[in-house]
Each structure stands twice: as structure tokens, then as C-alpha cells.
Design a protein around this motif. Structure first.
Motif, PDB file in Angstrom:
ATOM      1  N   ILE A  54      -3.429   3.482  38.237  1.00 58.15           N
ATOM      2  CA  ILE A  54      -2.952   2.183  38.229  1.00 58.15           C
ATOM      3  C   ILE A  54      -1.525   2.134  37.558  1.00 58.15           C
ATOM      4  CG2 ILE A  54      -3.326  -0.096  37.475  1.00 58.15           C
ATOM      5  CD1 ILE A  54      -6.244   0.465  37.778  1.00 58.15           C
ATOM      6  N   HIS A  55      -1.338   2.418  36.296  1.00 60.43           N
ATOM      7  CA  HIS A  55      -0.233   2.145  35.400  1.00 60.43           C
ATOM      8  C   HIS A  55       0.809   3.352  35.804  1.00 60.43           C
ATOM      9  CE1 HIS A  55      -1.975  -0.980  33.540  1.00 60.43           C
ATOM     10  NE2 HIS A  55      -3.209  -0.281  32.716  1.00 60.43           N
ATOM     11  N   GLY A  56       0.288   4.547  36.130  1.00 59.83           N
ATOM     12  CA  GLY A  56       1.108   5.929  36.007  1.00 59.83           C
ATOM     13  C   GLY A  56       1.595   5.895  37.379  1.00 59.83           C
ATOM     14  N   LYS A  57       0.974   5.137  38.305  1.00 59.09           N
ATOM     15  CA  LYS A  57       1.200   5.349  39.861  1.00 59.09           C
ATOM     16  C   LYS A  57       0.799   6.606  40.478  1.00 59.09           C
ATOM     17  CE  LYS A  57       3.670   1.856  38.990  1.00 59.09           C
ATOM     18  NZ  LYS A  57       3.120   0.553  39.047  1.00 59.09           N
ATOM     19  N   GLY A  58      -0.279   7.152  39.845  1.00 58.98           N
ATOM     20  CA  GLY A  58      -0.916   8.439  40.272  1.00 58.98           C
ATOM     21  C   GLY A  58      -0.500   9.688  39.667  1.00 58.98           C
ATOM     22  N   GLY A  59      -1.291  10.678  39.421  1.00 58.92           N
ATOM     23  CA  GLY A  59      -1.032  11.598  38.922  1.00 58.92           C
ATOM     24  C   GLY A  59      -2.059  12.926  39.011  1.00 58.92           C
ATOM     25  N   PRO A  83       6.106   5.280  34.773  1.00 56.38           N
ATOM     26  CA  PRO A  83       7.166   4.531  33.889  1.00 56.38           C
ATOM     27  C   PRO A  83       6.849   5.152  32.358  1.00 56.38           C
ATOM     28  CG  PRO A  83       5.105   3.061  34.531  1.00 56.38           C
ATOM     29  CD  PRO A  83       5.145   4.282  35.316  1.00 56.38           C
ATOM     30  N   GLY A  84       5.909   5.428  32.118  1.00 56.33           N
ATOM     31  CA  GLY A  84       5.678   5.833  30.583  1.00 56.33           C
ATOM     32  C   GLY A  84       5.232   4.553  29.962  1.00 56.33           C
ATOM     33  N   ILE A  85       4.751   4.954  28.433  1.00 60.49           N
ATOM     34  CA  ILE A  85       4.532   3.561  27.493  1.00 60.49           C
ATOM     35  C   ILE A  85       5.360   3.387  26.493  1.00 60.49           C
ATOM     36  CG2 ILE A  85       2.574   3.085  26.214  1.00 60.49           C
ATOM     37  CD1 ILE A  85       0.711   4.915  27.418  1.00 60.49           C
ATOM     38  N   PRO A  86       6.394   2.394  26.725  1.00 67.07           N
ATOM     39  CA  PRO A  86       7.299   1.988  25.704  1.00 67.07           C
ATOM     40  C   PRO A  86       6.926   1.771  24.059  1.00 67.07           C
ATOM     41  CG  PRO A  86       7.294   0.350  27.391  1.00 67.07           C
ATOM     42  CD  PRO A  86       6.137   1.333  27.662  1.00 67.07           C
ATOM     43  N   ASP A  87       5.693   1.043  24.054  1.00 70.43           N
ATOM     44  CA  ASP A  87       5.461   0.929  22.672  1.00 70.43           C
ATOM     45  C   ASP A  87       3.969   1.412  22.483  1.00 70.43           C
ATOM     46  OD1 ASP A  87       4.437   0.247  20.303  1.00 70.43           O
ATOM     47  OD2 ASP A  87       5.682  -1.890  20.305  1.00 70.43           O
ATOM     48  N   LEU A  88       3.840   2.628  22.258  1.00 68.88           N
ATOM     49  CA  LEU A  88       2.512   3.343  21.990  1.00 68.88           C
ATOM     50  C   LEU A  88       1.547   2.565  21.163  1.00 68.88           C
ATOM     51  CD1 LEU A  88       1.014   5.589  23.456  1.00 68.88           C
ATOM     52  CD2 LEU A  88       1.956   6.997  21.665  1.00 68.88           C
ATOM     53  N   ALA A  89       2.044   2.103  19.769  1.00 66.84           N
ATOM     54  CA  ALA A  89       1.230   1.463  19.106  1.00 66.84           C
ATOM     55  C   ALA A  89       0.539   0.155  19.594  1.00 66.84           C
ATOM     56  CB  ALA A  89       1.990   1.160  17.684  1.00 66.84           C
ATOM     57  N   LEU A  90       1.256  -0.381  20.327  1.00 63.54           N
ATOM     58  CA  LEU A  90       1.080  -1.819  20.864  1.00 63.54           C
ATOM     59  C   LEU A  90       0.021  -1.359  22.155  1.00 63.54           C
ATOM     60  CD1 LEU A  90       1.619  -4.564  20.916  1.00 63.54           C
ATOM     61  CD2 LEU A  90       3.393  -4.450  22.729  1.00 63.54           C
ATOM     62  N   ALA A  91       0.166  -0.389  22.771  1.00 62.06           N
ATOM     63  CA  ALA A  91      -0.635   0.121  24.136  1.00 62.06           C
ATOM     64  C   ALA A  91      -2.097   0.344  23.461  1.00 62.06           C
ATOM     65  CB  ALA A  91      -0.076   1.147  24.698  1.00 62.06           C
ATOM     66  N   LEU A  92      -2.035   0.847  22.027  1.00 62.09           N
ATOM     67  CA  LEU A  92      -3.282   1.439  21.382  1.00 62.09           C
ATOM     68  C   LEU A  92      -4.048   0.189  20.845  1.00 62.09           C
ATOM     69  CD1 LEU A  92      -2.248   4.864  20.296  1.00 62.09           C
ATOM     70  CD2 LEU A  92      -4.053   4.305  21.923  1.00 62.09           C
ATOM     71  N   THR A  93      -3.566  -0.794  21.020  1.00 65.64           N
ATOM     72  CA  THR A  93      -3.870  -2.237  20.317  1.00 65.64           C
ATOM     73  C   THR A  93      -5.192  -2.623  21.102  1.00 65.64           C
ATOM     74  OG1 THR A  93      -2.048  -2.652  19.343  1.00 65.64           O
ATOM     75  CG2 THR A  93      -3.683  -4.453  19.225  1.00 65.64           C
ATOM     76  N   SER A  98      -0.270  -4.824  29.507  1.00 64.33           N
ATOM     77  CA  SER A  98       0.759  -5.223  30.281  1.00 64.33           C
ATOM     78  C   SER A  98       0.323  -5.899  31.478  1.00 64.33           C
ATOM     79  CB  SER A  98       1.780  -4.190  30.612  1.00 64.33           C
ATOM     80  OG  SER A  98       1.051  -3.141  31.417  1.00 64.33           O
ATOM     81  N   GLY A  99      -0.798  -5.672  32.084  1.00 66.46           N
ATOM     82  CA  GLY A  99      -1.031  -6.282  33.216  1.00 66.46           C
ATOM     83  C   GLY A  99      -2.345  -7.449  33.094  1.00 66.46           C
ATOM     84  N   SER A 100      -3.410  -7.265  33.938  1.00 68.67           N
ATOM     85  CA  SER A 100      -4.306  -7.933  34.036  1.00 68.67           C
ATOM     86  C   SER A 100      -5.636  -7.427  33.625  1.00 68.67           C
ATOM     87  CB  SER A 100      -4.560  -8.600  35.453  1.00 68.67           C
ATOM     88  OG  SER A 100      -4.704  -7.687  36.331  1.00 68.67           O
ATOM     89  N   GLY A 101      -5.526  -6.349  32.824  1.00 63.11           N
ATOM     90  CA  GLY A 101      -6.746  -5.543  32.391  1.00 63.11           C
ATOM     91  C   GLY A 101      -7.442  -6.224  31.272  1.00 63.11           C
ATOM     92  N   MET A 102      -8.331  -5.546  30.672  1.00 65.98           N
ATOM     93  CA  MET A 102      -9.041  -6.164  29.344  1.00 65.98           C
ATOM     94  C   MET A 102      -8.279  -5.526  28.144  1.00 65.98           C
ATOM     95  SD  MET A 102     -12.247  -7.441  29.844  1.00 65.98           S
ATOM     96  CE  MET A 102     -13.350  -6.643  28.879  1.00 65.98           C
TER      97      MET A 102
END
Ligand SMILES: Nc1ncnc2c1ncn2[C@@H]1O[C@H](COP(=O)(O)OP(=O)(O)OP(=O)(O)O)[C@@H](O)[C@H]1O
Ligand SMILES: [Mg+2]
Length: 134
Positions: A54-59, A83-93, A98-102
Motif C-alpha cells: 500500500i505505502h511502498g507501491k509494491g516490492g 516514497p520512503g518514510i520521512p519521519d520514522l519516529a512519527l511512523a512508529l508512534t 498518513s492515510g486511513s489506516g489504524m
């Protein structure tokens, strides 16, 4: 059963996600992980493979059996060139999305495995490696 010590699976469709989940289950069984640890690893892998799609557009998912200090483990690596993850600390919170997930996939996966390493940068893609030790 698969005698290969390492391998790669595509993560480019929902069908691929189902296949990778089955592969992880089989690898966990080969390692003879406890049922609880199998479930943890499969759950973490499901979240990360979905993020790759979803976020990485496939891999792809790379897997390998590893050994450290006489201990056997299963290492999975989820890699994309998205696109990568600009703020890793935030993403791990917990709860941040950034979307509509949980917003629970990354932090939840981290808690379910023994080793958790994220390598990501904007524009370069993302690699998340997890290891479960027996
Ligand atoms: N492979 C990736 N490439 C780019 N961004 C990613 C990747 N994996 C995660 N992210 C970013 O990190 C955020 C948090 O990921 P996480 O898995 O915790 O939540 P989510 O995918 O948004 O929701 P959930 O997994 O709970 O459905 C995502 O919203 C996304 O912005
Ligand atoms: Mg997610």
C-alpha cells in the motif's frame, strides 16, 4: 517443506500477500517456533507486507534462516522503492497514519518480534527487517 535457506517473494498484489503469509507460516513451522511465536511472526509479516504493497507501491519479501550465538532464527525483510518514510519516529508512534489506516502496523510489528530494523529515506524506498529467534 522447503530446503532452501533463503528466498524472495513478490509483494505486488493481494494474492502475493496471501502467498507470502502462507510462506511465512511454513518457514515458522520449519524452524519449529512455538505456536504463539508463529502467530506473532505471521501477524507482523502480514502488517509489513501490506505496508509494502500500500505505502511502498509494491516490492518484495526476502527471507532467510539465520544463526547467532548458536541460536536459530528466521529473518524477513520487506523492501520497496516507494516514497520512503520521512519521519520514522512519527511512523512508529501508535495510532499515527498518513492515510486511513489504524496506524498500528509498524509499532505493533515491532512489539511482536525480537529484532526490528527500519531503513528508509524519502525517495529511496523502505526496508524493514524483522527477526524472530527460537
Ligand atoms: N513501506 C512504506 N513506505 C512508505 N511509508 C510507509 C511504509 N510503511 C509504513 N509507512 C508509513 O508509516 C505509517 C505508519 O504505518 P503503520 O503500518 O503503522 O500504519 P498504517 O499502515 O497507516 O495503518 P495500519 O497498518 O494500522 O492499517 C503509514 O501510514 C505510512 O505513512
Ligand atoms: Mg500498516
Amino acid at each position: 517443506m522447503d530446503a532452501e535457506p533463503t528466498g524472495t517473494l513478490p509483494l505486488r498484489s493481494e494474492q502475493n500477500i496471501v502467498a507470502s503469509r502462507q510462506k511465512v507460516r511454513s518457514l515458522c513451522q520449519q524452524l519449529k517456533l512455538s505456536l504463539v511465536d508463529q502467530t506473532k511472526m505471521i501477524t507482523a509479516a502480514s502488517e509489513l507486507s501490506r505496508n509494502t504493497l500500500i505505502h511502498g507501491k509494491g516490492g518484495e519479501m526476502r527471507w532467510q534462516f539465520v544463526e547467532r550465538n548458536g541460536r536459530q532464527g528466521l529473518q524477513l525483510s520487506f523492501e520497496d522503492e516507494g516514497p520512503g518514510i520521512p519521519d520514522l519516529a512519527l511512523a512508529l508512534t501508535d495510532g499515527w497514519t498518513s492515510g486511513s489506516g489504524m496506524g498500528l502496523g509498524l509499532p505493533g510489528s515491532k512489539r511482536l518480534v525480537n529484532d526490528f530494523v527500519v531503513d528508509s529515506a524519502p525517495g529511496r524506498g523502505t526496508r524493514v527487517s524483522i527477526t524472530k529467534w527460537k
